[in-house]
Scaffold this motif. Structure first.
Motif, PDB file in Angstrom:
ATOM      1  N   THR A 114     -23.893 -29.975  10.927  1.00 58.36           N
ATOM      2  CA  THR A 114     -24.357 -29.841   9.538  1.00 58.36           C
ATOM      3  C   THR A 114     -23.333 -29.091   8.701  1.00 58.36           C
ATOM      4  O   THR A 114     -23.073 -29.433   7.539  1.00 58.36           O
TER       5      THR A 114
ATOM      6  N   VAL B 232     -24.599 -23.089   3.701  1.00 60.23           N
ATOM      7  CA  VAL B 232     -23.344 -23.223   4.456  1.00 60.23           C
ATOM      8  C   VAL B 232     -22.177 -22.641   3.658  1.00 60.23           C
ATOM      9  O   VAL B 232     -21.349 -21.899   4.200  1.00 60.23           O
TER      10      VAL B 232
ATOM     11  N   VAL C 154     -27.833 -23.212  10.917  1.00 58.51           N
ATOM     12  CA  VAL C 154     -27.831 -24.677  11.024  1.00 58.51           C
ATOM     13  C   VAL C 154     -26.912 -25.070  12.180  1.00 58.51           C
ATOM     14  O   VAL C 154     -26.263 -24.217  12.799  1.00 58.51           O
ATOM     15  N   SER C 155     -26.839 -26.354  12.447  1.00 62.66           N
ATOM     16  CA  SER C 155     -25.978 -26.833  13.521  1.00 62.66           C
ATOM     17  C   SER C 155     -24.541 -26.955  13.043  1.00 62.66           C
ATOM     18  O   SER C 155     -24.283 -27.110  11.836  1.00 62.66           O
TER      19      SER C 155
ATOM     20  N   ARG D  53     -20.486 -31.510   7.937  1.00 66.16           N
ATOM     21  CA  ARG D  53     -20.854 -32.492   6.916  1.00 66.16           C
ATOM     22  C   ARG D  53     -20.986 -31.849   5.541  1.00 66.16           C
ATOM     23  O   ARG D  53     -20.593 -32.429   4.524  1.00 66.16           O
ATOM     24  N   ALA D  54     -21.547 -30.649   5.511  1.00 67.04           N
ATOM     25  CA  ALA D  54     -21.736 -29.957   4.232  1.00 67.04           C
ATOM     26  C   ALA D  54     -20.401 -29.627   3.586  1.00 67.04           C
ATOM     27  O   ALA D  54     -20.216 -29.803   2.380  1.00 67.04           O
TER      28      ALA D  54
ATOM     29  N   VAL E 167     -26.457 -34.402   3.284  1.00 65.25           N
ATOM     30  CA  VAL E 167     -26.870 -33.016   3.513  1.00 65.25           C
ATOM     31  C   VAL E 167     -27.615 -32.504   2.271  1.00 65.25           C
ATOM     32  O   VAL E 167     -27.134 -32.638   1.146  1.00 65.25           O
TER      33      VAL E 167
ATOM     34  N   GLU F  73     -20.600 -34.450   2.199  1.00 63.99           N
ATOM     35  CA  GLU F  73     -21.400 -35.642   2.442  1.00 63.99           C
ATOM     36  C   GLU F  73     -22.756 -35.533   1.739  1.00 63.99           C
ATOM     37  O   GLU F  73     -23.436 -34.506   1.805  1.00 63.99           O
TER      38      GLU F  73
ATOM     39  N   ALA G 233     -22.032 -21.812  11.368  1.00 60.82           N
ATOM     40  CA  ALA G 233     -23.324 -22.430  11.684  1.00 60.82           C
ATOM     41  C   ALA G 233     -24.342 -21.376  12.100  1.00 60.82           C
ATOM     42  O   ALA G 233     -25.511 -21.412  11.702  1.00 60.82           O
TER      43      ALA G 233
ATOM     44  N   LEU H  30     -29.121 -26.773   1.913  1.00 58.84           N
ATOM     45  CA  LEU H  30     -28.349 -26.501   3.129  1.00 58.84           C
ATOM     46  C   LEU H  30     -26.858 -26.344   2.792  1.00 58.84           C
ATOM     47  O   LEU H  30     -26.167 -25.509   3.376  1.00 58.84           O
TER      48      LEU H  30
END
Length: 340
Positions: free
Chosen positions: A28, A47, A24-25, A31-32, A39, A36, A19, A43
């Motif tokens: 995120t 990632v 990013v968090s 999820r990436a 996103v 998902e 991250a 992004l």
């Protein structure tokens, strides 16, 4: 100045490290990497690039603890040295992978206590599903499966108690039908030779008994049962022993093809004519059985089909779907060749 990423003291790259590098968090990143759709594609690319640069490998156990869900399936089989289970595992794993699940394999060595121990270890990782072989196991293991609440499919059997799921065929019927073929060929003293003596071999023995009893030809002295692991060398030794039996036998049903292959090799070495002097039959139609001299009569078992169907059934259960039938019987085929 760029501040270098320093993984924590364990040396393992974490989600937070990815991250930080991607800007990013952590949520995120999670999820990436799960794919998902919420996103944004740009992004996801950032990632993935950061994860690749750092050599980040997700921790499935940590993810399961955090989400209450797992992507792995516990698979317990008796042996990997038996080509039978290798064929089942290949299609099972392919089916699970296509659905996003990973197989975590445990080898029980036909030992009920080892199966119980392996299952306890597997359940600590909160598997999404279970694959086990057959129905015969300790009461403690049955209790663990029932109490886990994890969907479970039983391999290599088409008969299961109410509420259970299974994929396979009737070992007993297959044993009966092969024996009946030998009777129809005019054989009257048909020996049954088995090794390992696992539950499925003993079910084939029951089928052999039923066919001979119905024909009025059953003789308990024709049962040759050896608990040693099944192999070509054991098949050769058992063949020599059986050929010394009086009155002589005119056919031998070996519970597995490797035993029967060993018997055919011994017959060649000893100059014993097959099937003129004695017919030889096996079970499972393993690799090489059609290349023996003479080619081996056997039972073709649908190993690849069982792995695929069991995987599909378990995926449906793990995803909360209703399966059409809790027990799927894929049948078997008599492969009639020149040895019997």
């Amino acid at each position: 100045m760029t501040v270098p990423i320093r993984p924590r003291a364990t040396g393992r790259v974490t989600l937070s490290d990815v991250a930080h590098l991607a800007g990013v968090s952590p949520i995120t990143v999670s999820r990436a990497l799960r794919g998902e759709r919420a996103v944004a594609p740009e992004l996801v690319a950032k990632v993935q690039a950061a994860a690749h640069k750092l050599g980040y490998v997700p921790n499935p156990a940590a993810r399961a603890l955090a989400s209450g869900q797992s992507s792995h399936v516990a698979v317990l089989i008796p042996m990997l040295s038996n080509a039978l289970f290798v064929d089942v595992l290949e299609t099972l794993q392919q089916t699970l992978r296509q659905a996003g699940y990973q197989a975590l394999i445990g080898i029980t060595h036909y030992d009920a206590s080892e199966e119980e121990s392996l299952l306890r270890e597997q359940l600590l990782h909160r598997p999404a599903g279970l694959i086990v072989t057959g129905l015969e196991r300790s009461d403690a293991t049955r209790g663990l499966i029932a109490q886990s609440g994890v969907p479970c499919v039983h391999l290599m059997t088409a008969e299961a108690p109410e509420g259970a799921y299974c994929v396979g065929f009737s070992q007993r019927d297959a044993g009966h039908d092969l024996t009946q073929h030998l009777l129809d060929q005019g054989h009257r003293r048909i020996a049954f030779a088995a090794a390992q003596l696992d539950p499925r071999a003993l079910q084939r023995l029951e089928g052999w008994r039923q066919a001979l009893q119905a024909a009025g030809r059953y003789d308990a002295t024709l049962e040759w049962l050896n608990p040693a692991p099944s192999s070509l060398s054991l098949g050769a030794r058992m063949f020599e022993q059986i050929m010394g039996q009086q009155p002589p036998v005119d056919a031998i049903f070996f519970c597995n093809d490797d035993l029967a292959q060993g018997a055919l090799l011994a017959a060649l070495r000893l100059g014993i004519s097959v099937p003129q002097r004695v017919a030889i039959a096996g079970f499972n139609d393993l690799t090489g059985s059609d290349q023996m001299l003479p080619p081996l009569t056997t039972v073709r078992t649908p190993r690849a089909e069982i792995g695929q169907a069991a995987g599909q059934m378990l995926v449906a259960l793990m995803q909360g779907e209703t399966v059409a039938s809790p027990c799927v019987n894929l049948g078997y085929t008599l492969q009639l060749r020149d040895s019997a």
